[in-house]
Design a protein around this motif. Structure first.
Motif, PDB file in Angstrom:
ATOM      1  N   SER A 167      -6.017   1.419   7.776  1.00 39.24           N
ATOM      2  CA  SER A 167      -6.550   0.052   7.858  1.00 39.24           C
ATOM      3  C   SER A 167      -5.467  -1.016   7.761  1.00 39.24           C
ATOM      4  N   GLY A 168      -4.389  -0.677   7.091  1.00 37.43           N
ATOM      5  CA  GLY A 168      -3.332  -1.657   6.898  1.00 37.43           C
ATOM      6  C   GLY A 168      -3.611  -2.655   5.799  1.00 37.43           C
ATOM      7  N   SER A 169      -4.634  -2.394   4.982  1.00 38.40           N
ATOM      8  CA  SER A 169      -4.998  -3.318   3.909  1.00 38.40           C
ATOM      9  C   SER A 169      -5.375  -2.538   2.644  1.00 38.40           C
ATOM     10  N   PRO A 170      -4.801  -2.938   1.474  1.00 42.26           N
ATOM     11  CA  PRO A 170      -3.846  -4.041   1.317  1.00 42.26           C
ATOM     12  C   PRO A 170      -2.463  -3.658   1.820  1.00 42.26           C
ATOM     13  N   ALA A 171      -1.742  -4.657   2.322  1.00 39.56           N
ATOM     14  CA  ALA A 171      -0.388  -4.459   2.829  1.00 39.56           C
ATOM     15  C   ALA A 171       0.620  -4.903   1.778  1.00 39.56           C
ATOM     16  N   VAL A 172       1.879  -4.552   2.014  1.00 39.37           N
ATOM     17  CA  VAL A 172       2.915  -4.903   1.048  1.00 39.37           C
ATOM     18  C   VAL A 172       2.983  -6.412   0.838  1.00 39.37           C
ATOM     19  N   LYS A 173       2.699  -7.195   1.868  1.00 41.13           N
ATOM     20  CA  LYS A 173       2.773  -8.645   1.731  1.00 41.13           C
ATOM     21  C   LYS A 173       1.647  -9.205   0.857  1.00 41.13           C
ATOM     22  N   ASP A 174       0.658  -8.363   0.516  1.00 41.89           N
ATOM     23  CA  ASP A 174      -0.425  -8.805  -0.352  1.00 41.89           C
ATOM     24  C   ASP A 174      -0.071  -8.688  -1.835  1.00 41.89           C
ATOM     25  N   PHE A 175       1.080  -8.090  -2.145  1.00 40.56           N
ATOM     26  CA  PHE A 175       1.502  -7.904  -3.536  1.00 40.56           C
ATOM     27  C   PHE A 175       2.630  -8.875  -3.873  1.00 40.56           C
ATOM     28  N   ARG A 176       2.739  -9.203  -5.137  1.00 39.90           N
ATOM     29  CA  ARG A 176       3.850 -10.027  -5.614  1.00 39.90           C
ATOM     30  C   ARG A 176       4.905  -9.091  -6.208  1.00 39.90           C
ATOM     31  N   LEU A 177       6.092  -9.112  -5.627  1.00 38.30           N
ATOM     32  CA  LEU A 177       7.165  -8.205  -6.023  1.00 38.30           C
ATOM     33  C   LEU A 177       8.460  -8.976  -6.193  1.00 38.30           C
ATOM     34  N   THR A 178       9.263  -8.580  -7.179  1.00 44.93           N
ATOM     35  CA  THR A 178      10.606  -9.148  -7.273  1.00 44.93           C
ATOM     36  C   THR A 178      11.509  -8.472  -6.246  1.00 44.93           C
ATOM     37  N   ASN A 179      12.662  -9.046  -6.054  1.00 43.48           N
ATOM     38  CA  ASN A 179      13.628  -8.483  -5.107  1.00 43.48           C
ATOM     39  C   ASN A 179      14.077  -7.088  -5.523  1.00 43.48           C
ATOM     40  N   GLU A 180      14.258  -6.880  -6.830  1.00 38.88           N
ATOM     41  CA  GLU A 180      14.616  -5.539  -7.290  1.00 38.88           C
ATOM     42  C   GLU A 180      13.464  -4.568  -7.083  1.00 38.88           C
ATOM     43  N   ALA A 181      12.235  -5.025  -7.312  1.00 42.39           N
ATOM     44  CA  ALA A 181      11.078  -4.131  -7.190  1.00 42.39           C
ATOM     45  C   ALA A 181      10.906  -3.650  -5.757  1.00 42.39           C
ATOM     46  N   ILE A 182      11.191  -4.506  -4.796  1.00 45.34           N
ATOM     47  CA  ILE A 182      11.012  -4.064  -3.415  1.00 45.34           C
ATOM     48  C   ILE A 182      12.113  -3.083  -3.018  1.00 45.34           C
ATOM     49  N   LEU A 183      13.323  -3.256  -3.552  1.00 48.98           N
ATOM     50  CA  LEU A 183      14.374  -2.267  -3.305  1.00 48.98           C
ATOM     51  C   LEU A 183      14.012  -0.949  -3.980  1.00 48.98           C
ATOM     52  N   GLY A 184      13.529  -1.017  -5.212  1.00 51.55           N
ATOM     53  CA  GLY A 184      13.119   0.200  -5.895  1.00 51.55           C
ATOM     54  C   GLY A 184      12.021   0.927  -5.146  1.00 51.55           C
ATOM     55  N   ALA A 185      11.074   0.174  -4.589  1.00 58.12           N
ATOM     56  CA  ALA A 185       9.983   0.782  -3.840  1.00 58.12           C
ATOM     57  C   ALA A 185      10.495   1.520  -2.604  1.00 58.12           C
ATOM     58  N   LEU A 186      11.598   1.045  -2.038  1.00 59.44           N
ATOM     59  CA  LEU A 186      12.147   1.655  -0.834  1.00 59.44           C
ATOM     60  C   LEU A 186      13.056   2.843  -1.118  1.00 59.44           C
ATOM     61  N   MET A 187      13.589   2.946  -2.347  1.00 54.84           N
ATOM     62  CA  MET A 187      14.628   3.938  -2.603  1.00 54.84           C
ATOM     63  C   MET A 187      14.356   4.854  -3.795  1.00 54.84           C
ATOM     64  N   ASP A 188      13.381   4.550  -4.638  1.00 52.17           N
ATOM     65  CA  ASP A 188      13.190   5.350  -5.851  1.00 52.17           C
ATOM     66  C   ASP A 188      12.402   6.621  -5.562  1.00 52.17           C
ATOM     67  N   ASP A 189      12.700   7.666  -6.327  1.00 50.70           N
ATOM     68  CA  ASP A 189      12.057   8.964  -6.111  1.00 50.70           C
ATOM     69  C   ASP A 189      10.588   8.976  -6.499  1.00 50.70           C
ATOM     70  N   HIS A 190      10.109   7.955  -7.210  1.00 48.33           N
ATOM     71  CA  HIS A 190       8.692   7.874  -7.548  1.00 48.33           C
ATOM     72  C   HIS A 190       7.958   6.920  -6.617  1.00 48.33           C
ATOM     73  N   SER A 191       8.596   6.607  -5.499  1.00 49.77           N
ATOM     74  CA  SER A 191       7.961   5.697  -4.550  1.00 49.77           C
ATOM     75  C   SER A 191       8.151   6.169  -3.107  1.00 49.77           C
ATOM     76  N   VAL A 192       9.410   6.295  -2.668  1.00 43.58           N
ATOM     77  CA  VAL A 192       9.642   6.647  -1.263  1.00 43.58           C
ATOM     78  C   VAL A 192       9.392   8.141  -1.042  1.00 43.58           C
TER      79      VAL A 192
END
Length: 579
Positions: free
Chosen positions: A358-383
């Motif tokens: 569905s594409g919802s909710p999308a990442v743009k629907d969340f409030r994230l810090t700059n570090e949190a978005i990097l962590g989401a892209l690279m951490d072993d408990h996310s990517v």
């Protein structure tokens, strides 16, 4: 906007003047060598905010033209590049160093990925009175990358450069290079790759006896296999003469979450199934004809997730984490809409299959810090891609839920490609600002101790080893990329067809694999966990993922020194301690 090219991303954080200055230095040192005249070698300083002191870093480029048979190519691709790390108080001439570690990168990986392990190793050795150097090699094909936007030091500027035709330093992005313009890469396989290493070593260290005494050859992931082919190669065409043999250019070998071999067997699961890798069952001649004609892609990529655009996005995300780590990102909303970005974001930020579709909710629907978005892209408990995983901490600031896409947490059928750790994702769109708890704050008294729906803790202090700021520096500050935008397909297909006559002939000195002592260091939770023969006597770094062997912080949560650099330092002092 030029719709013929893919574009990147940024966020709305305050510009850091200091960071901009540093990245401007990176832009200068990363300039195409041909722009500086006909020098055969250039060496320029690299400035970094990395806190590990006493290390001097330079970018070295050595002119090494390809044979005319490779065909037309950019002038910058007739140069070989590496990042040279040495003790600030040590000798200026590499030949005077006590030891030189020469490292080949893994698949889809550039020289910048070695930044932390190189600094940690050189610094640790210097503290013990040993002056060693660490050379992080870049593959020749990385000459095609354009870091101008990232090197501007500002995320919005970077996005505007890669996506909106905005000039930076008088330059406009030409777009990502298509298969039709990469004919010369059809011949860029294992034979050329090991020849490039030999040519670089002989140019930088002309004395073969010195190389044999002081150089340690190794690499990370696929770099271990490349080292295996280097060790068994003959470079003068006469197998009876052995001074030129690959194993006689090295005093020892080191393997970082890999093995020194001539097979991809140990690295099974490291290449995603949806890449455009051709069916090697067709045979060497058919695959080569396909690469030569352009019917087969000359670079390894996928329609989403893994391609030049997404590799650039990782660097831009790292830039945001450096600029304003705790600031709220506008990156997902600042990016233009295209299929690559949309599907990639869905894959990485979907809680379950229904959300993905569905594409919802999308990442743009969340409030994230700059570090949190990097962590989401690279951490072993996310990517959900094991070869991209590092252990940099965990989400904080709001409720999290299980990420059960593309596979459910706790699934017994979970492929090695996705890694073994439970995955998590922010659970409240439009809610609190999600922050990032760095590796060294996991387990602190104020840690919420997030758990999966089945009660399993997502993480603990023993599984977190990499400082997210160090990871960001490696991705955004280095003049040579952390990731690799144009990985040669032929390099993998050659190795996959290791039993074909065309590749078997390259293994001239088979005993070269065991001719020198070897240090094998494995990530305890990485791709090779539990799969390496005990007779290799591997050192196991507990809690580490595949990338952590390169990115881990110098001091770990248990208070002990980082084990990869510690063992590399000891091995450099006495290679005879290896297997």
């Amino acid at each position: 906007m030029n719709t013929s090219r893919s574009r990147g991303m940024t966020l709305g954080a305050p510009r850091s003047v200091a960071l901009a200055v540093l990245l401007t230095v990176g832009a200068f040192t990363g300039a195409a060598p041909d722009a500086r005249g006909e020098e055969a070698r250039t060496e320029t300083p690299v400035v970094s905010t990395n806190p590990v002191g006493g290390v001097t870093e330079t970018l070295v480029r050595v002119r090494a033209p390809l044979p005319a048979s490779f065909g037309a190519r950019p002038a910058a691709c007739d140069w070989l590049s590496y990042l040279r790390y040495r003790a600030a108080g040590g000798p200026a001439d590499s030949a005077d160093a006590d030891r030189i570690l020469v490292a080949q990168p893994g698949i889809l990986e550039g020289a910048g990925a070695f930044d932390s392990v190189a600094r940690n190793t050189v610094s640790r050795a210097a503290a013990q009175g040993q002056h060693i150097e660490f050379w992080a090699l870049d593959r020749r094909s990385n000459c095609l990358e354009d870091r101008t936007g990232v090197a501007s030091g500002d995320q919005h500027t970077a996005v505007d450069y890669y996506y909106r035709d905005k000039q930076v330093d008088g330059r406009t992005f030409d777009g990502y290079i298509g298969n039709g313009d990469l004919g010369w890469m059809a011949k860029l396989g294992i034979e050329r790759t090991v020849r490039d290493q030999y040519d670089l070593l002989t140019a930088e260290l002309p004395d073969q006896q010195l190389r044999k005494q002081k150089v340690l050859c190794g690499g990370h992931s696929l770099g271990g296999v490349i080292t295996g082919y280097f060790a068994t190669a003959d470079f003068d065409g006469d197998r009876a003469t052995t001074a030129d043999a690959g194993h006689n250019q090295c005093a020892g070998y080191f393997a970082l979450d890999t093995t020194v071999s001539t097979s991809l067997a140990d690295l099974s699961g490291s290449i995603p199934d949806d890449t455009n890798l051709p069916d090697v069952g067709l045979g060497y001649g058919v695959v080569q004809a396909g690469l030569d004609s352009g019917v087969l892609s000359r670079t390894l990529s996928a329609p989403v997730l893994l391609n030049p655009e997404t590799m650039t996005l990782l660097a831009i995300t790292g830039l945001g984490a450096l600029q304003d780590p705790d600031g709220e990102t506008d990156l997902p909303r600042y990016l233009p809409d295209n299929t690559n970005i949309e599907v990639t974001n869905r894959f990485l930020f979907s809680e379950d299959t229904a959300t993905f579709l569905s594409g919802s909710p999308a990442v743009k629907d969340f409030r994230l810090t700059n570090e949190a978005i990097l962590g989401a892209l690279m951490d072993d408990h996310s990517v959900p891609l094991a070869f991209l995983q590092s252990s940099v901490g965990f989400f904080d600031g709001g409720p999290v839920v299980d990420k059960n896409f593309p596979v459910a947490n706790g699934s017994e059928e979970q492929p090695a490609l996705f890694g073994s750790e439970y995955k998590a994702i922010p659970g409240q769109p439009g809610g609190p600002l999600y922050t990032w708890r760095n590796y060294d704050r996991v387990g602190d008294p104020d840690d919420p101790g997030y758990r999966s729906a089945d009660g399993t803790p997502f993480t603990d202090a023993g599984k977190e080893v990499t400082d997210i700021q160090e990871l960001a520096r490696s991705m955004a500050e280095q003049p040579l990329d952390f990731t690799e935008q144009y990985f040669p397909t032929k390099l993998v297909t050659d190795i996959q067809m290791s039993t074909s006559p065309q590749i078997k002939r390259l293994v001239v000195h088979a005993d070269g694999l065991t001719a020198n002592p070897t240090l094998t260091v494995l990530a305890g939770d990485g791709l090779l966990a539990g799969r390496v023969p005990a007779d290799l006597d591997p050192v196991v770094a507990d809690g580490y993922q595949h990338l952590d062997v390169l990115t881990a912080a110098p001091t770990q949560n248990n208070g002990r020194p980082e084990p990869v650099s510690t063992n590399l330092t000891e091995f450099a002092r006495d290679p005879g301690q290896g297997t």
